[in-house]
Enzyme design. Structure first.
Site, PDB file in Angstrom:
ATOM      1  N   CYS A  26      -6.728   0.486  -8.394  1.00  0.00           N
ATOM      2  CA  CYS A  26      -5.648   1.654  -8.173  1.00  0.00           C
ATOM      3  C   CYS A  26      -4.703   0.670  -7.187  1.00  0.00           C
ATOM      4  O   CYS A  26      -4.987   0.142  -6.368  1.00  0.00           O
ATOM      5  CB  CYS A  26      -6.111   2.826  -7.426  1.00  0.00           C
ATOM      6  SG  CYS A  26      -5.114   3.739  -6.514  1.00  0.00           S
ATOM      7  N   GLU A  72      -0.026   5.683 -11.552  1.00  0.00           N
ATOM      8  CA  GLU A  72      -0.487   4.784 -12.593  1.00  0.00           C
ATOM      9  C   GLU A  72       0.816   4.362 -13.840  1.00  0.00           C
ATOM     10  O   GLU A  72       1.700   5.330 -13.844  1.00  0.00           O
ATOM     11  CB  GLU A  72      -1.559   5.147 -13.597  1.00  0.00           C
ATOM     12  CG  GLU A  72      -2.169   4.239 -14.510  1.00  0.00           C
ATOM     13  CD  GLU A  72      -2.731   2.866 -13.555  1.00  0.00           C
ATOM     14  OE1 GLU A  72      -1.704   2.104 -13.759  1.00  0.00           O
ATOM     15  OE2 GLU A  72      -3.687   2.853 -13.307  1.00  0.00           O
TER      16      GLU A  72
END
Length: 260
Positions: free
Chosen positions: A7, A116
């Site tokens: 992430c 994302e």
């Protein structure tokens, strides 16, 4: 390889009282909402609390502010060392950079969502905000290390663990951050009694369907953009087609997915 693809950005907008309640903290310092947290910036982590008696607040549990980007304790010189903001859960127990932290210094990273980027073919990468359906704060699985710099100063650092994506995330990217459910916080933080294998079993409890994906504007791409407006859903007419898990590919050229 130590490098990870995500992430790479997340958000923490819950109030200090909400965080204290979620993690069973006796005290917590005030902190502002943050909408675009990036590697090398300070992040809030939760450590301690190995006493598993059913009490609230949890004995010994506390917060720290650390640099997002783990520096192993054995490292002599950080110059040129990769920016380890993620740790692959499947191999962390085998990697020199993460093995000691997985055994002795596991932590939790409070969050309210993460970002994302999805790419389909040669199209421009599309940013998404991923949050729980109930919009409540949650915790990433983290690893913490304190690095002793050559000048004698100590730098507290951490990395967020990742695993193969599933659910809504698999249509956007091949990896996702590991989420530890509240009922497993003690098990993850209890490094005294729980071996790495037991702790790693907890990384499989929450899958991608925990999150809902919302297409947002490209303003999130710039780290300098830190206001709540970056989370505004893109108007439906500008969103394009919904993510297709078979066609989706991670954005190969997005800097937020690279360890520098």
């Amino acid at each position: 390889m130590l490098n990870e693809a995500m992430c790479g950005r997340f958000t923490l907008t819950a109030s200090p009282d909400e965080i204290a309640s979620l993690f069973g903290l006796a005290t917590i310092e005030a902190f502002p909402p943050r909408y675009n947290i990036a590697p090398t910036q300070p992040i809030l982590i939760v450590i301690g609390g190995s006493d598993e008696r059913p009490a609230a607040p949890r004995p010994g549990r506390m917060t720290m502010l650390v640099r997002w980007g783990l520096l192993p304790g054995w490292l002599k010189d950080a110059k040129g060392f990769p920016l380890l903001f993620n740790a692959r859960s499947e191999t962390a127990a085998e990697k020199n950079a993460f093995r000691a932290a997985l055994r002795h210094r596991r932590c939790l990273v409070p969050a309210t969502g993460f970002y994302e980027w999805r790419r389909s073919g040669s199209a421009k990468a599309e940013p998404y905000l991923l949050q729980p359906a109930d919009h409540r704060p949650f915790a990433f699985a983290g690893l913490q290390e304190t690095w002793l710099a050559p000048d004698g100063s100590e730098i507290d650092t951490a990395a967020i663990m990742t695993k193969s994506a599933s659910g809504a995330i698999a249509a956007i990217h091949e990896r996702m951050p590991v989420v530890i459910p509240q009922e497993a916080y003690d098990g993850w933080l209890n490094c005294r009694d729980n071996e790495p294998a037991e702790a790693l079993a907890l990384t499989r409890l929450v899958e991608g369907d925990f999150f809902r994906a919302v297409r947002i504007s490209e303003r999130v791409n710039a780290v300098a953009n830190t206001g709540p407006d970056i989370q505004t859903p893109l108007p439906e007419r500008e969103r394009g087609e919904a993510p297709d898990s078979e066609a989706a590919r991670p954005p190969a050229d997005a800097e937020q997915f690279r360890l520098l």
